[in-house]
Write an enzyme that holds these catalytic residues in place. Structure first.
Site, PDB file in Angstrom:
ATOM      1  CG  PHE A   1      -1.963   1.191   1.124  1.00 17.44           C
ATOM      2  CD1 PHE A   1      -3.113   1.028   0.332  1.00 17.44           C
ATOM      3  CD2 PHE A   1      -1.525   2.274   1.826  1.00 17.44           C
ATOM      4  CE1 PHE A   1      -3.854   2.301   0.276  1.00 17.44           C
ATOM      5  CE2 PHE A   1      -2.583   3.696   1.702  1.00 17.44           C
ATOM      6  CZ  PHE A   1      -3.484   3.489   0.806  1.00 17.44           C
TER       7      PHE A   1
ATOM      8  CG  ASP B   1       5.547   4.127   1.976  1.00 16.19           C
ATOM      9  OD1 ASP B   1       5.529   4.815   2.830  1.00 16.19           O
ATOM     10  OD2 ASP B   1       4.479   3.999   1.340  1.00 16.19           O
TER      11      ASP B   1
ATOM     12  CE  LYS C   1      -1.231   6.974   6.636  1.00 12.04           C
ATOM     13  NZ  LYS C   1      -0.880   5.983   5.839  1.00 12.04           N
TER      14      LYS C   1
END
Ligand SMILES: *Cc1c(COP(=O)(O)O)cnc(C)c1O
Length: 403
Positions: free
Chosen positions: A143, A228, A257
Site C-alpha cells: 500500500f 516507505d 502521516k
C-alpha cells in the site's frame, strides 16, 4: 446551539459524501491524547490513530501551540518565494534522517510519487537507463497510496478496478522473498520501493534480515532502495524509522502521516545530493509543499517524538500490549496470530471466528476504536503516548470481545 446527533450526522454524510469509505458507526466530535468523544459525550480509546498519523496523541499541546503561533504570523507563500520556516525545517529533517536533502510535499501519496520520479530521473540521468525503460520493483499486497500511478502497481482489485489504463514500469514480486527480487532485477531496474512492515496488508512483518538483503541487492546492482516509512516511521515500531531495526542505510526515505502530528498534512522525501540533486527548477513541485504552517507543525511534531522519547515508549508499551494479546490468544479459539513491532500490532483471526468487522463493531460499543484490515485482521495502533493503565483498560474490553 442546535447540536446534531451522531445518527443525524451519519445520515447527512451518507447522502452527501461519496461512499469511498465504510466507516465504523461512530462520529467523533472531540479528542485529546488517546481519547475521542462522540456528540452524545461517549468516550472511546482510539486504537487506530488515523492510520498512525496521530502518533503524538490527539491535539498535543505543543503541536497545537506551534500551529496557532505560526497561523498568527505566516501561513502560505508558495515556493515562488523563500519563506523563513522551510529552510529551518529542511535542515532539521535532514539532520534527523541523516540525508543531505529534503523535498517537501503534503500527503503520503505525493511523497511516494516524488520518490518514483526521483528513482526514474536518477535512472536516466545517472544510471543511464534507455529512455522510458526504467523499472521499479514493488511488492504484492503493497500500500503506497491512491494516485493513478500508485494503484497501477497495487495487487488489491478494490484499489484498482476500472481505473486503467495503468502506468507501466513496475515489477511486482512477492513480499519477504529475496530470491524473487534477485530474479526481477535487470539492467533497467532503477529502484526498489518497500514498506519495512506492510501495515495496510495486515501488519505483515518480514523475516529478520529481509531489509538487509534488499539493501545488499540494491547496492550490488546499482539500484536505489526507497523505504516507505509513511505508516511505520516516526517511532511507531519502536525506532524513529522501522528500517533502523536492521543495520541499513536506504537511499530514499519516504515520510508522511505523523510528520504532521495529526494536525496538518506534511510529507517529504529525504535522500542525498547525488539522488535528490536530479531535480531542477520546474521539474517537480507543489503549491502547499514546504508551507510555513506545515513546517512549524512538523518541527513541533518531531520535537514531541524526541522529547517524550516516544520510540522507547512504543517499544515498552508495544511489548506489554503484545504479551497481553498473546496471553489472550492462548485462552481463546478466535485468535490465530498476534504480530507486529512496537505499537503497530495485527491480530489475525481464525476464519471460524467470523469476520473482523463484527469484532471491531463490538469493541466500538465497549468504547474502543480500531479498524479491521481485510476480512480477518484487526489492527491495534494507539497513539504512542498511551500508558500501561490505558492498555489494561483496553485489554479488559478486548478480552470481553475476543475471549
Ligand atoms: C497512508 C500511506 C500512504 C498514503 O498516504 P496518504 O497521506 O493517504 O496519501 C502511503 N504509504 C503508506 C505505507 C501508507 O500507510
Amino acid at each position: 446551539m442546535n447540536k446534531l446527533s451522531s445518527q443525524e450526522l451519519m445520515d447527512i454524510e451518507h447522502q452527501y459524501s461519496a461512499h469511498n469509505y465504510h466507516p465504523l458507526e461512530v462520529v467523533i466530535a472531540k479528542a485529546e491524547g488517546i481519547w475521542v468523544e462522540d456528540p452524545e459525550g461517549k468516550r472511546y480509546i482510539d486504537m487506530l490513530s488515523a492510520y498512525s498519523a496521530v502518533n503524538q496523541g490527539h491535539r498535543h499541546p505543543a503541536i497545537i501551540k506551534a500551529l496557532k503561533d505560526q497561523a498568527d504570523i505566516l501561513t502560505l507563500t508558495s515556493r515562488a518565494f523563500f519563506n523563513d520556516r522551510w529552510p529551518i525545517f529542511a535542515k532539521k529533517l535532514s539532520e534527523l534522517t541523516g540525508k543531505e536533502m529534503i523535498l517537501p510535499m503534503n500527503t503520503g501519496a505525493e511523497a511516494v510519487e516524488t520518490a518514483i520520479k526521483t528513482m526514474r530521473k536518477w535512472g536516466y540521468l545517472v544510471k543511464k537507463v534507455d529512455a522510458d525503460k526504467a523499472e521499479i520493483i514493488v511488492f504484492s499486497d503493497n500500500f503506497h497510496g491512491r494516485t493513478t500511478t500508485i494503484v497501477s502497481f497495487s495487487t488489491d482489485p478494490l484499489a484498482k478496478d476500472n481505473y486503467g489504463p495503468f502506468t507501466p514500469g513496475f515489477k511486482i514480486v512477492p513480499y519477504n522473498d529475496l530470491k524473487a527480487v534477485e530474479k526481477a532485477v535487470n539492467n533497467n531496474t532503477v529502484g526498489i520501493m518497500v514498506e519495512p512492515i506492510q501495515g495496510e496488508a495486515g501488519v505483515v512483518v518480514p523475516d529478520d534480515g529481509y531489509l538487509k538483503g534488499l539493501s545488499a541487492i540494491a547496492g550490488k546492482n546499482n539500484i536505489l532502495l526507497a523505504v516507505d516509512e509513511i505508516q511505520t516511521g516516526f517511532c511507531r515500531t519502536g525506532k524513529l524509522f522501522a528500517y533502523q531495526h536492521e543495520d541499513i542505510d536506504p537511499d530514499i526515505i519516504i515520510m508522511g502521516k505523523a510528520l504532521g502530528g495529526g494536525v496538518f498534512p506534511v510529507s517529504a522525501v529525504a535522500a542525498n545530493q547525488d539522488v535528490l540533486g536530479v531535480f531542477k527548477p520546474g521539474s517537480h513541485g507543489s503549491t502547499f509543499g514546504g508551507n510555513p504552517l506545515g513546517c512549524a507543525v512538523a518541527m513541533a511534531s518531531i520535537d514531541v517524538l524526541l522529547d517524550e522519547k516516544l520510540a522507547e515508549r512504543a517499544t515498552e508499551m508495544g511489548s506489554y500490549f503484545m504479551s497481553q494479546l498473546k496471553d489472550l490468544q492462548k485462552k481463546t479459539t478466535k485468535i490465530k496470530l498476534v504480530r507486529g513491532k512496537g505499537l503497530l500490532i495485527g491480530v489475525v483471526l481464525h476464519e471460524s471466528a467470523g469476520k473482523a468487522r463484527q469484532y471491531t463493531t463490538a469493541l466500538k460499543a465497549k468504547g474502543l476504536l480500531c479498524k479491521e484490515t481485510h476480512d480477518w485482521i484487526i489492527r491495534f495502533a494507539p497513539p504512542l503516548v498511551i500508558t500501561k493503565a490505558d492498555i489494561d483498560a483496553a485489554m479488559e474490553k478486548i478480552r470481553e470481545v475476543l475471549g
